[in-house]
Design an enzyme around this catalytic site. Structure first.
Site, PDB file in Angstrom:
ATOM      1  N   THR A  67       0.852  -1.193   0.000  1.00 33.06           N
ATOM      2  CA  THR A  67       0.000   0.000   0.000  1.00 33.06           C
ATOM      3  C   THR A  67       0.883   1.237   0.000  1.00 33.06           C
ATOM      4  OG1 THR A  67      -1.929   1.028   1.020  1.00 33.06           O
ATOM      5  CG2 THR A  67      -0.391  -0.049   2.526  1.00 33.06           C
ATOM      6  N   LYS A  71       3.256   1.088  -4.283  1.00 31.52           N
ATOM      7  CA  LYS A  71       2.649   0.360  -5.404  1.00 31.52           C
ATOM      8  C   LYS A  71       3.364   0.562  -6.743  1.00 31.52           C
ATOM      9  CE  LYS A  71      -1.920   0.325  -3.316  1.00 31.52           C
ATOM     10  NZ  LYS A  71      -3.317   0.766  -3.414  1.00 31.52           N
ATOM     11  N   ASP A 107      -6.357  -3.903  -7.445  1.00 33.28           N
ATOM     12  CA  ASP A 107      -7.094  -2.654  -7.189  1.00 33.28           C
ATOM     13  C   ASP A 107      -8.116  -2.357  -8.286  1.00 33.28           C
ATOM     14  OD1 ASP A 107      -5.982  -1.906  -4.759  1.00 33.28           O
ATOM     15  OD2 ASP A 107      -4.413  -0.672  -5.664  1.00 33.28           O
ATOM     16  N   GLY A 135      -0.034   5.195  -7.134  1.00 32.59           N
ATOM     17  CA  GLY A 135      -0.291   3.810  -7.541  1.00 32.59           C
ATOM     18  C   GLY A 135      -1.769   3.507  -7.654  1.00 32.59           C
ATOM     19  N   ALA A 136      -2.549   3.947  -6.671  1.00 36.39           N
ATOM     20  CA  ALA A 136      -3.980   3.657  -6.700  1.00 36.39           C
ATOM     21  C   ALA A 136      -4.655   4.458  -7.816  1.00 36.39           C
ATOM     22  CB  ALA A 136      -4.601   3.986  -5.350  1.00 36.39           C
ATOM     23  N   ASN A 156      -4.130  15.743 -10.502  1.00 33.26           N
ATOM     24  CA  ASN A 156      -3.091  15.461  -9.505  1.00 33.26           C
ATOM     25  C   ASN A 156      -2.325  16.731  -9.183  1.00 33.26           C
ATOM     26  OD1 ASN A 156      -2.016  13.294  -7.912  1.00 33.26           O
ATOM     27  ND2 ASN A 156      -0.073  13.572  -8.983  1.00 33.26           N
ATOM     28  N   ARG A 157      -1.835  16.802  -7.921  1.00 37.15           N
ATOM     29  CA  ARG A 157      -1.028  17.940  -7.479  1.00 37.15           C
ATOM     30  C   ARG A 157       0.240  18.033  -8.316  1.00 37.15           C
ATOM     31  NH1 ARG A 157       1.202  17.334  -1.463  1.00 37.15           N
ATOM     32  NH2 ARG A 157       2.031  15.475  -2.488  1.00 37.15           N
ATOM     33  N   TYR A 228     -11.334   4.717   3.699  1.00 38.93           N
ATOM     34  CA  TYR A 228     -12.460   4.120   4.430  1.00 38.93           C
ATOM     35  C   TYR A 228     -12.458   4.515   5.904  1.00 38.93           C
ATOM     36  CZ  TYR A 228      -8.714   0.827   5.489  1.00 38.93           C
ATOM     37  OH  TYR A 228      -7.522   0.273   5.872  1.00 38.93           O
TER      38      TYR A 228
HETATM   39  P1  ATR Z   1      -0.549   5.101  -3.711  1.00 36.69           P
HETATM   40  O1  ATR Z   1       0.475   4.295  -4.406  1.00 36.69           O
HETATM   41  O2  ATR Z   1      -1.270   4.307  -2.636  1.00 36.69           O
HETATM   42  O3  ATR Z   1      -1.519   5.779  -4.621  1.00 36.69           O
HETATM   43  P2  ATR Z   1       1.206   7.369  -3.608  1.00 36.69           P
HETATM   44  O4  ATR Z   1       1.883   6.874  -4.831  1.00 36.69           O
HETATM   45  O5  ATR Z   1       2.042   7.880  -2.458  1.00 36.69           O
HETATM   46  O6  ATR Z   1       0.303   6.250  -2.953  1.00 36.69           O
HETATM   47  O7  ATR Z   1       0.129   8.479  -4.051  1.00 36.69           O
HETATM   48  C1  ATR Z   1      -0.535   9.292  -3.174  1.00 36.69           C
HETATM   49  C2  ATR Z   1      -1.445  10.250  -3.950  1.00 36.69           C
HETATM   50  O8  ATR Z   1      -1.977  11.229  -3.037  1.00 36.69           O
HETATM   51  C3  ATR Z   1      -0.735  11.046  -5.040  1.00 36.69           C
HETATM   52  O9  ATR Z   1      -1.639  11.317  -6.080  1.00 36.69           O
HETATM   53  C4  ATR Z   1      -0.360  12.339  -4.292  1.00 36.69           C
HETATM   54  O10 ATR Z   1      -0.135  13.465  -5.109  1.00 36.69           O
HETATM   55  P3  ATR Z   1       1.355  13.786  -5.647  1.00 36.69           P
HETATM   56  O11 ATR Z   1       1.589  12.861  -6.801  1.00 36.69           O
HETATM   57  O12 ATR Z   1       1.304  15.212  -6.026  1.00 36.69           O
HETATM   58  O13 ATR Z   1       2.287  13.507  -4.489  1.00 36.69           O
HETATM   59  C5  ATR Z   1      -1.621  12.552  -3.487  1.00 36.69           C
HETATM   60  N1  ATR Z   1      -1.378  13.434  -2.360  1.00 36.69           N
HETATM   61  C6  ATR Z   1      -0.757  13.132  -1.192  1.00 36.69           C
HETATM   62  N2  ATR Z   1      -0.740  14.220  -0.382  1.00 36.69           N
HETATM   63  C7  ATR Z   1      -1.366  15.241  -1.065  1.00 36.69           C
HETATM   64  C8  ATR Z   1      -1.715  16.599  -0.760  1.00 36.69           C
HETATM   65  N3  ATR Z   1      -1.397  17.146   0.419  1.00 36.69           N
HETATM   66  N4  ATR Z   1      -2.388  17.312  -1.706  1.00 36.69           N
HETATM   67  C9  ATR Z   1      -2.741  16.756  -2.880  1.00 36.69           C
HETATM   68  N5  ATR Z   1      -2.447  15.472  -3.225  1.00 36.69           N
HETATM   69  C10 ATR Z   1      -1.784  14.725  -2.334  1.00 36.69           C
END
Ligand code: ATR
Length: 287
Positions: A67, A71, A107, A135-136, A156-157, A228
């Site tokens: 997780t 991923k 997923d 990843g998700a 995405n940010r 969740y």
């Molecule tokens: P996973 O593999 O489970 O999806 P991840 O690769 O760490 O975990 O991705 C987390 C997601 O949450 C990403 O889309 C991340 O945006 P960034 O690619 O810009 O990092 C997003 N995310 C996490 N914190 C954020 C925040 N404070 N504001 C906006 N997006 C955020």
């Protein structure tokens, strides 16, 4: 549970991992089928993912789930990648088979089952917004394309993380747009959209919010949050108040877990038992 010399071990790697509900779900399933297996949670720093996975293989564990934030990194750490995981661009389940680490992705399956169960909804022909490109997010956006969505908007940010998703959806032939996660960008598309899926980790921590405006949402929207816990994130609350139909990520957690269980044990997952265990672990007396 009787742990002995032949107990098979699986688990989940994440960071942070302390709040995971997956052990409750899988251990209940092992007990229900009288399997001598155990599921544990491991806090693994991303820089140690490769060595931790080598440990899984070398110590004879049966596999692990992955997780946040592992991923995508896992694509480079496993020895074989299943076609679906390669297409979705992320690995959330590793199976040790013939002494090799094989990467799978459950997923995509999980979110499709969840939307069908919670909303009686198929992504075919729908206009879908995916918030997040980790990843998700990547797996969900590509799965929406595989299901025949009319259009996928990925917000995405970090905009550069959307690129590989655009490439894959272009390859499948699905119209796709790249957006920032902000009210301005989303306002331009939301009136045409049918489904919104949050795949960012924002909302996991109390008080955390993407800051999306209630005026973005209306009763035409189905809004699904892969989070969740809490049961209702700020996003779901905002969308529900605006009249949208909403559901949280418990159903996706359940169905991705059921598919992982089947990959490891080669037995049909006891989904009802798993759901009950999850509801009790996550929501306690409320379930
Ligand atoms: P996973 O593999 O489970 O999806 P991840 O690769 O760490 O975990 O991705 C987390 C997601 O949450 C990403 O889309 C991340 O945006 P960034 O690619 O810009 O990092 C997003 N995310 C996490 N914190 C954020 C925040 N404070 N504001 C906006 N997006 C955020």
């Amino acid at each position: 549970m009787q742990i002995d010399g032949s107990t098979k071990i699986v688990g989940v790697f994440g960071s942070p991992i302390v709040h995971t509900a997956s052990p409750a779900m899988h251990n209940a399933a092992f007990a229900a089928l009288n399997l001598n297996w155990v599921y544990l949670a491991f806090e693994v720093d991303p820089q140690n993912l490769r060595s931790a996975l080598h440990g899984v293989r070398d110590m004879g564990l049966a596999g692990v789930n992955l997780t946040v934030p592992h991923k995508i990194l896992a694509l480079d750490c496993v020895e074989e990648i299943d076609a679906e995981a390669r297409r979705l661009g992320a690995v959330n389940t590793v199976v040790v088979e013939d002494g090799k680490l094989r990467g799978f992705n459950t997923d995509g399956y999980g979110v499709v089952k969840a939307l069908a169960e919670d909303f009686n909804l198929s992504l075919k022909g729908k206009r879908v917004v995916v918030l997040g490109a980790g990843g998700a997010g990547r797996a969900i956006a590509v799965q929406a394309g595989v299901e025949g969505a009319a259009e996928v908007c990925v917000a995405n940010r970090t905009r550069s993380r959307i690129e590989p998703i655009l490439t894959e959806l272009n390859r499948i032939g699905i119209p796709v747009r790249s957006l920032g996660i902000n009210n301005r960008d989303l306002r331009g598309v939301m009136p045409e959209m049918d489904v919104v899926i949050n795949a960012t980790s924002v909302g996991l921590k109390p008080g955390e919010s993407l800051g999306l405006d209630g005026t973005l949402f209306s009763k035409r929207h189905h809004v699904y949050d892969t989070i969740y816990r809490p049961a209702e994130t700020a996003l779901l609350r905002t969308a529900a108040v605006a009249g949208a139909k909403t559901a949280n990520g418990l159903s996706m957690l359940l169905h991705q877990g059921a598919r992982a269980f089947e990959l490891w044990t080669k037995q049909k997952a006891p989904v009802t038992v798993m759901r009950r265990a999850l509801e009790t672990a996550v929501y306690g007396a409320r379930a």
